[in-house]
Design a protein around this motif. Structure first.
Motif, short mmCIF file in Angstrom:
data_model
loop_
_atom_site.label_atom_id
_atom_site.label_comp_id
_atom_site.label_asym_id
_atom_site.label_seq_id
_atom_site.Cartn_x
_atom_site.Cartn_y
_atom_site.Cartn_z
N GLU A 71 -1.37 31.41 0.18
CA GLU A 71 -1.83 32.28 1.26
C GLU A 71 -2.74 33.39 0.72
OE1 GLU A 71 0.03 35.11 4.86
OE2 GLU A 71 1.35 34.00 3.49
N VAL A 72 -2.36 33.99 -0.39
CA VAL A 72 -3.18 35.05 -0.98
C VAL A 72 -4.52 34.49 -1.43
CG1 VAL A 72 -3.34 36.76 -2.83
CG2 VAL A 72 -1.14 36.33 -1.72
N ALA A 73 -4.51 33.32 -2.05
CA ALA A 73 -5.75 32.70 -2.50
C ALA A 73 -6.67 32.41 -1.33
CB ALA A 73 -5.44 31.41 -3.26
N ALA A 74 -6.12 31.97 -0.21
CA ALA A 74 -6.93 31.68 0.97
C ALA A 74 -7.59 32.94 1.52
CB ALA A 74 -6.06 31.03 2.05
N ARG A 75 -6.90 34.08 1.40
CA ARG A 75 -7.49 35.34 1.86
C ARG A 75 -8.64 35.78 0.96
NH1 ARG A 75 -1.82 38.71 2.24
NH2 ARG A 75 -0.80 37.49 3.90
N ALA A 111 -5.55 29.21 -6.50
CA ALA A 111 -4.09 29.17 -6.45
C ALA A 111 -3.52 28.42 -7.65
CB ALA A 111 -3.63 28.53 -5.14
N ARG A 112 -4.11 27.27 -7.96
CA ARG A 112 -3.61 26.48 -9.09
C ARG A 112 -3.78 27.21 -10.42
NH1 ARG A 112 -6.04 22.51 -5.88
NH2 ARG A 112 -7.97 22.56 -7.08
N ARG A 113 -4.92 27.88 -10.58
CA ARG A 113 -5.15 28.62 -11.83
C ARG A 113 -4.20 29.80 -11.96
NH1 ARG A 113 -5.64 28.71 -16.97
NH2 ARG A 113 -7.13 30.20 -17.83
N LYS A 114 -3.99 30.49 -10.87
CA LYS A 114 -3.06 31.62 -10.90
C LYS A 114 -1.66 31.15 -11.28
CE LYS A 114 0.24 34.33 -9.08
NZ LYS A 114 1.60 33.99 -8.64
N GLN A 115 -1.21 30.06 -10.67
CA GLN A 115 0.13 29.55 -10.98
C GLN A 115 0.23 29.13 -12.44
OE1 GLN A 115 0.32 26.54 -7.95
NE2 GLN A 115 1.43 27.85 -6.52
N GLU A 116 -0.80 28.51 -12.96
CA GLU A 116 -0.82 28.11 -14.36
C GLU A 116 -0.67 29.31 -15.28
OE1 GLU A 116 -4.66 26.92 -16.19
OE2 GLU A 116 -3.65 25.03 -16.58
N LEU A 117 -1.44 30.36 -15.00
CA LEU A 117 -1.39 31.58 -15.82
C LEU A 117 -0.04 32.28 -15.69
CD1 LEU A 117 -4.96 32.89 -14.98
CD2 LEU A 117 -4.19 32.07 -17.21
N TYR A 118 0.49 32.31 -14.46
CA TYR A 118 1.78 32.96 -14.25
C TYR A 118 2.89 32.23 -15.02
CZ TYR A 118 6.03 34.55 -11.90
OH TYR A 118 7.28 35.04 -11.63
N ARG A 119 2.88 30.92 -14.98
CA ARG A 119 3.91 30.15 -15.68
C ARG A 119 3.81 30.35 -17.19
NH1 ARG A 119 2.73 25.09 -11.62
NH2 ARG A 119 3.63 26.13 -9.78
N GLU A 120 2.60 30.54 -17.70
CA GLU A 120 2.45 30.86 -19.12
C GLU A 120 3.13 32.19 -19.43
OE1 GLU A 120 -1.66 30.87 -20.08
OE2 GLU A 120 -1.93 28.70 -19.83
#
Length: 239
Positions: free
Chosen positions: A81-85, A97-106
């Protein structure tokens, strides 16, 4: 004069306010056998890691959005939702969204996300008192599983509902409504633990008693709770 001084000391405004807040919290908890708990910002201190991951992803994929980005304005919303905004088109939003999740999981793997003080004590105390705890989070399942594994909180919940499991996100009341139906929970037997206005709006909109933790000023419809250790004390005395 002495009696007047004693009476005055007994009714200090601050003391009255604290007593009222404790009474409101106790009232919201009383008789509630099911606890529906948010994760990010509620049980674990993940906001710095989320913000850092978003900022790096935005800088890489949507740099024009970075100067005006304030993660606090999006607290409680799903990554998608944030990425869409922030993104100008669905394709960029998906990549963001996918890149943010990847970085967060790191960052989670590096130990950047840890439980708040009192989180494990609260969940252990709920179990000892015969309460049932479920996790209701707008995080993605893969990220949530990593956080639960890293914080050793996973075994504390009977089940977990994530953004991947439902077609809506907080603040939509259907988010908590779907959780109630999924687990066949009577709203009158449940209390919600949230930290954000988004989460509170979803829970209150679903007709649930809601505690707004880590705040002195609760979102509309919720009861303010200073910290998780305060809840431990409430659970100790509640039957």
């Amino acid at each position: 004069m002495a009696r007047a001084a004693v009476a005055s000391a007994a009714v200090k405004p601050g003391a009255v306010a604290i007593g009222a807040a404790q009474a409101a919290s106790a009232g919201a908890v009383a008789g509630r056998r099911v606890w529906l708990c948010d994760l990010d910002g509620t049980l674990v201190d993940s906001f710095p890691a989320h913000e850092a991951a978003f900022r790096r992803a935005i800088a890489e994929l949507a740099p024009a959005a970075l100067p005006g980005f304030r993660y606090a304005a999006h607290a409680g919303a799903s990554t998608a939702e944030v990425a869409a905004r922030l993104a100008g088109d669905p394709e960029t939003a998906g990549r963001l969204a996918r890149r943010k999740q990847e970085l967060y999981r790191e960052l989670v793997g590096q130990g950047a996300v840890r439980p708040f003080p009192g989180a494990r004590r609260l969940l252990d105390r709920l179990a000892a008192r015969g309460r049932v705890a479920y996790l209701v989070t707008a995080g993605s399942r893969a990220s949530v599983e990593r956080v639960l594994a890293g914080s050793a909180l996973g075994a504390c919940f009977r089940d977990v509902l994530t953004a991947d499991d439902v077609p809506v996100s907080k603040p939509d009341p259907r988010f908590y409504g779907l959780a109630l139906r999924r687990w066949r929970v009577d709203p009158d037997e449940a209390v919600v633990l949230e930290d954000s206005a988004h989460g509170v709006a979803s829970a209150v909109g679903a007709g649930l008693a809601t505690l707004h933790v880590h705040t002195a000023v609760p979102a509309p419809g919720a009861v303010a709770v200073g910290g998780l250790d305060d809840l431990v004390s409430l659970v100790e005395v509640e039957r």
